[in-house]
Design a protein around this motif. Structure first.
Motif, mmCIF file in Angstrom:
data_model
loop_
_atom_site.group_PDB
_atom_site.id
_atom_site.type_symbol
_atom_site.label_atom_id
_atom_site.label_comp_id
_atom_site.label_asym_id
_atom_site.label_seq_id
_atom_site.Cartn_x
_atom_site.Cartn_y
_atom_site.Cartn_z
ATOM 1 N N ILE A 240 0.867 -1.169 0.000
ATOM 2 C CA ILE A 240 0.000 0.000 0.000
ATOM 3 C C ILE A 240 0.909 1.225 0.000
ATOM 4 O O ILE A 240 1.902 1.274 0.737
ATOM 5 N N ALA A 241 0.590 2.192 -0.869
ATOM 6 C CA ALA A 241 1.444 3.377 -1.036
ATOM 7 C C ALA A 241 0.567 4.565 -1.400
ATOM 8 O O ALA A 241 -0.653 4.428 -1.579
ATOM 9 N N ARG A 242 1.178 5.751 -1.485
ATOM 10 C CA ARG A 242 0.435 6.912 -1.971
ATOM 11 C C ARG A 242 -0.027 6.615 -3.399
ATOM 12 O O ARG A 242 0.695 6.002 -4.196
ATOM 13 N N CYS A 243 -1.232 7.057 -3.708
ATOM 14 C CA CYS A 243 -1.828 6.696 -5.003
ATOM 15 C C CYS A 243 -0.982 7.157 -6.181
ATOM 16 O O CYS A 243 -0.920 6.469 -7.215
ATOM 17 N N GLU A 244 -0.295 8.294 -6.034
ATOM 18 C CA GLU A 244 0.529 8.765 -7.151
ATOM 19 C C GLU A 244 1.742 7.865 -7.392
ATOM 20 O O GLU A 244 2.365 7.920 -8.457
ATOM 21 N N ASP A 245 2.063 7.001 -6.419
ATOM 22 C CA ASP A 245 3.201 6.095 -6.562
ATOM 23 C C ASP A 245 2.788 4.674 -6.903
ATOM 24 O O ASP A 245 3.637 3.769 -6.984
ATOM 25 N N GLU A 246 1.502 4.456 -7.085
ATOM 26 C CA GLU A 246 1.002 3.097 -7.288
ATOM 27 C C GLU A 246 1.712 2.383 -8.441
ATOM 28 O O GLU A 246 2.114 1.217 -8.319
ATOM 29 N N ALA A 247 1.879 3.051 -9.550
ATOM 30 C CA ALA A 247 2.501 2.419 -10.716
ATOM 31 C C ALA A 247 3.967 2.080 -10.489
ATOM 32 O O ALA A 247 4.525 1.196 -11.163
ATOM 33 N N LYS A 248 4.606 2.733 -9.523
ATOM 34 C CA LYS A 248 6.035 2.525 -9.271
ATOM 35 C C LYS A 248 6.326 1.243 -8.505
ATOM 36 O O LYS A 248 7.449 0.739 -8.528
ATOM 37 N N PHE A 249 5.315 0.713 -7.799
ATOM 38 C CA PHE A 249 5.574 -0.382 -6.864
ATOM 39 C C PHE A 249 4.723 -1.613 -7.182
ATOM 40 O O PHE A 249 3.987 -2.117 -6.335
ATOM 41 N N GLN A 250 4.873 -2.106 -8.378
ATOM 42 C CA GLN A 250 4.064 -3.236 -8.799
ATOM 43 C C GLN A 250 4.664 -4.598 -8.415
ATOM 44 O O GLN A 250 3.946 -5.584 -8.297
ATOM 45 N N THR A 251 5.950 -4.648 -8.232
ATOM 46 C CA THR A 251 6.620 -5.924 -7.954
ATOM 47 C C THR A 251 7.617 -5.760 -6.806
ATOM 48 O O THR A 251 7.943 -4.637 -6.398
ATOM 49 N N ILE A 252 8.126 -6.876 -6.320
ATOM 50 C CA ILE A 252 9.174 -6.848 -5.306
ATOM 51 C C ILE A 252 10.398 -6.111 -5.828
ATOM 52 O O ILE A 252 11.028 -5.319 -5.112
ATOM 53 N N ALA A 253 10.739 -6.353 -7.091
ATOM 54 C CA ALA A 253 11.904 -5.684 -7.680
ATOM 55 C C ALA A 253 11.716 -4.168 -7.707
ATOM 56 O O ALA A 253 12.679 -3.412 -7.507
ATOM 57 N N ASP A 254 10.490 -3.714 -7.947
ATOM 58 C CA ASP A 254 10.208 -2.273 -7.934
ATOM 59 C C ASP A 254 10.411 -1.678 -6.539
ATOM 60 O O ASP A 254 10.856 -0.535 -6.398
ATOM 61 N N ILE A 255 10.071 -2.454 -5.534
ATOM 62 C CA ILE A 255 10.134 -1.974 -4.151
ATOM 63 C C ILE A 255 11.549 -2.043 -3.589
ATOM 64 O O ILE A 255 11.984 -1.160 -2.836
ATOM 65 N N ASP A 256 12.277 -3.079 -3.958
ATOM 66 C CA ASP A 256 13.584 -3.345 -3.346
ATOM 67 C C ASP A 256 14.690 -2.500 -3.971
ATOM 68 O O ASP A 256 15.577 -3.011 -4.660
ATOM 69 N N LYS A 257 14.622 -1.204 -3.704
ATOM 70 C CA LYS A 257 15.615 -0.264 -4.224
ATOM 71 C C LYS A 257 16.108 0.632 -3.094
ATOM 72 O O LYS A 257 15.350 0.938 -2.162
ATOM 73 N N PRO A 258 17.345 1.075 -3.152
ATOM 74 C CA PRO A 258 17.937 1.854 -2.051
ATOM 75 C C PRO A 258 17.197 3.149 -1.727
ATOM 76 O O PRO A 258 17.268 3.632 -0.593
ATOM 77 N N ASP A 259 16.512 3.717 -2.704
ATOM 78 C CA ASP A 259 15.832 4.992 -2.451
ATOM 79 C C ASP A 259 14.383 4.807 -1.995
ATOM 80 O O ASP A 259 13.624 5.777 -1.913
ATOM 81 N N VAL A 260 13.976 3.579 -1.692
ATOM 82 C CA VAL A 260 12.608 3.288 -1.252
ATOM 83 C C VAL A 260 12.626 2.969 0.240
ATOM 84 O O VAL A 260 13.402 2.132 0.704
ATOM 85 N N THR A 261 11.768 3.647 1.007
ATOM 86 C CA THR A 261 11.642 3.383 2.439
ATOM 87 C C THR A 261 10.373 2.575 2.691
ATOM 88 O O THR A 261 9.262 3.021 2.399
ATOM 89 N N VAL A 262 10.571 1.387 3.222
ATOM 90 C CA VAL A 262 9.454 0.487 3.545
ATOM 91 C C VAL A 262 9.242 0.531 5.050
ATOM 92 O O VAL A 262 10.151 0.258 5.828
ATOM 93 N N ILE A 263 8.051 0.886 5.466
ATOM 94 C CA ILE A 263 7.740 0.973 6.887
ATOM 95 C C ILE A 263 7.009 -0.288 7.317
ATOM 96 O O ILE A 263 6.222 -0.855 6.552
ATOM 97 N N VAL A 264 7.282 -0.752 8.540
ATOM 98 C CA VAL A 264 6.689 -2.014 8.972
ATOM 99 C C VAL A 264 6.538 -2.026 10.486
ATOM 100 O O VAL A 264 7.332 -1.430 11.210
ATOM 101 N N ASN A 265 5.471 -2.676 10.955
ATOM 102 C CA ASN A 265 5.276 -2.875 12.394
ATOM 103 C C ASN A 265 6.127 -4.057 12.856
ATOM 104 O O ASN A 265 6.336 -5.010 12.104
ATOM 105 N N PRO A 266 6.652 -4.022 14.080
ATOM 106 C CA PRO A 266 7.607 -5.035 14.517
ATOM 107 C C PRO A 266 6.968 -6.327 15.011
ATOM 108 O O PRO A 266 5.858 -6.336 15.543
ATOM 109 N N GLY A 267 7.703 -7.424 14.803
ATOM 110 C CA GLY A 267 7.395 -8.672 15.475
ATOM 111 C C GLY A 267 6.471 -9.644 14.792
ATOM 112 O O GLY A 267 6.360 -10.800 15.200
ATOM 113 N N GLY A 268 5.798 -9.238 13.722
ATOM 114 C CA GLY A 268 4.847 -10.125 13.063
ATOM 115 C C GLY A 268 5.328 -10.609 11.715
ATOM 116 O O GLY A 268 6.498 -10.483 11.352
#
Length: 267
Positions: A135-163
């Protein structure tokens, strides 16, 4: 004159008779201690739940009450046993140790069935097929279609801990920046505020958060990045309680009760 059987043959024959007459190792006598009888005796069903995972479980601190799909289903399960549901607060990081310590009878609230958890607990039959979706800002939706799209140094992925969300991103992402954020309720606002680019969570959660946070878009929730199932955490080895919960899940689905509760919180 017939030869007498050797002591070894006699012992082997006796062992075979005992093995054939003994019940299967996985069977549980009704006389054995089981959670089902303890719940009825105590008059309450103790439910471990995190209270931070809409639409499954949410703790309203103002009203000091719990809401969600699995909260309503917990009350239904308790009612079927003629007892009250009592909700026990836990976190994703402490869920497994809290449960195995005996702090509750069952754990509910959007819990993913995993092999690691299965080593220490029983799970009910799955009640929902789900999977991880971004889930991302709607203007970025097209940028993050795959794991490869997400797994880049300039992308910050936020996550809750422990699960399982944290487990997924740590296993799948090696180049993206991973930011741990402790509050699973306000975490989505961090994306809207530009403090993170994306979160990966259960697909049904991303669909709900899209409705709750205009400007965020669930990305391909109908085609998750990873297959997943949700179930209820039960005491290891207690086949009697598991059989009861499995039958209750089956009937909740067959009678339409599950769909009515699900739709009330999602649609």
């Amino acid at each position: 004159m017939k030869a007498l059987a050797s002591p070894f043959v006699v012992a082997l024959a006796a062992a075979l008779v005992v093995a054939l007459l003994a019940p299967p190792a996985t069977a549980q006598s009704r006389d054995a201690e089981n959670q089902l009888d303890a719940i009825v005796k105590n008059g309450k069903l103790r439910v471990c739940t995190t209270g931070d995972y809409k639409p499954f479980t949410f703790h309203d601190k103002t009203a000091n009450s719990y809401q969600g799909i699995d909260i309503d289903l917990a009350k239904s399960l308790a009612s079927s046993l003629g007892v009250e549901a009592e909700f026990v607060a836990t976190t994703w990081k402490t869920l497994l140790p809290d449960f195995t310590a005996g702090n509750c009878d069952i754990a509910m609230g959007g819990i993913s069935v995993t092999l690691e958890r299965q080593k220490q607990v029983f799970f009910s039959d799955p009640y929902l097929v789900n999977g991880k979706a971004p889930i991302a800002r709607c203007e970025d939706e097209a940028k993050f279609q795959t794991i490869a799209d997400i797994d880049k140094p300039d992308v910050t992925v936020i996550v809750n801990p422990g699960g399982t969300n944290e487990k997924f991103v740590r296993e799948k992402l090696s180049d993206a920046r991973i930011e741990i954020y402790p509050d699973n309720v306000t975490i989505f606002q961090q994306i809207l505020d530009g403090k993170a680019d994306i979160m990966i969570a259960e697909s049904v959660e991303t669909e709900l958060q899209e409705k709750l946070h205009p400007g965020l878009c669930a990305i391909n929730p109908e085609k998750p990045l990873q297959y997943g199932e949700m179930g209820y955490m039960l005491p290891e080895g207690d086949v009697i309680f598991k059989a009861y919960v499995d039958q209750w899940v089956h009937l909740a689905k067959a009678t339409g009760e599950f769909d009515r509760i699900y739709d009330a919180h999602v649609k």
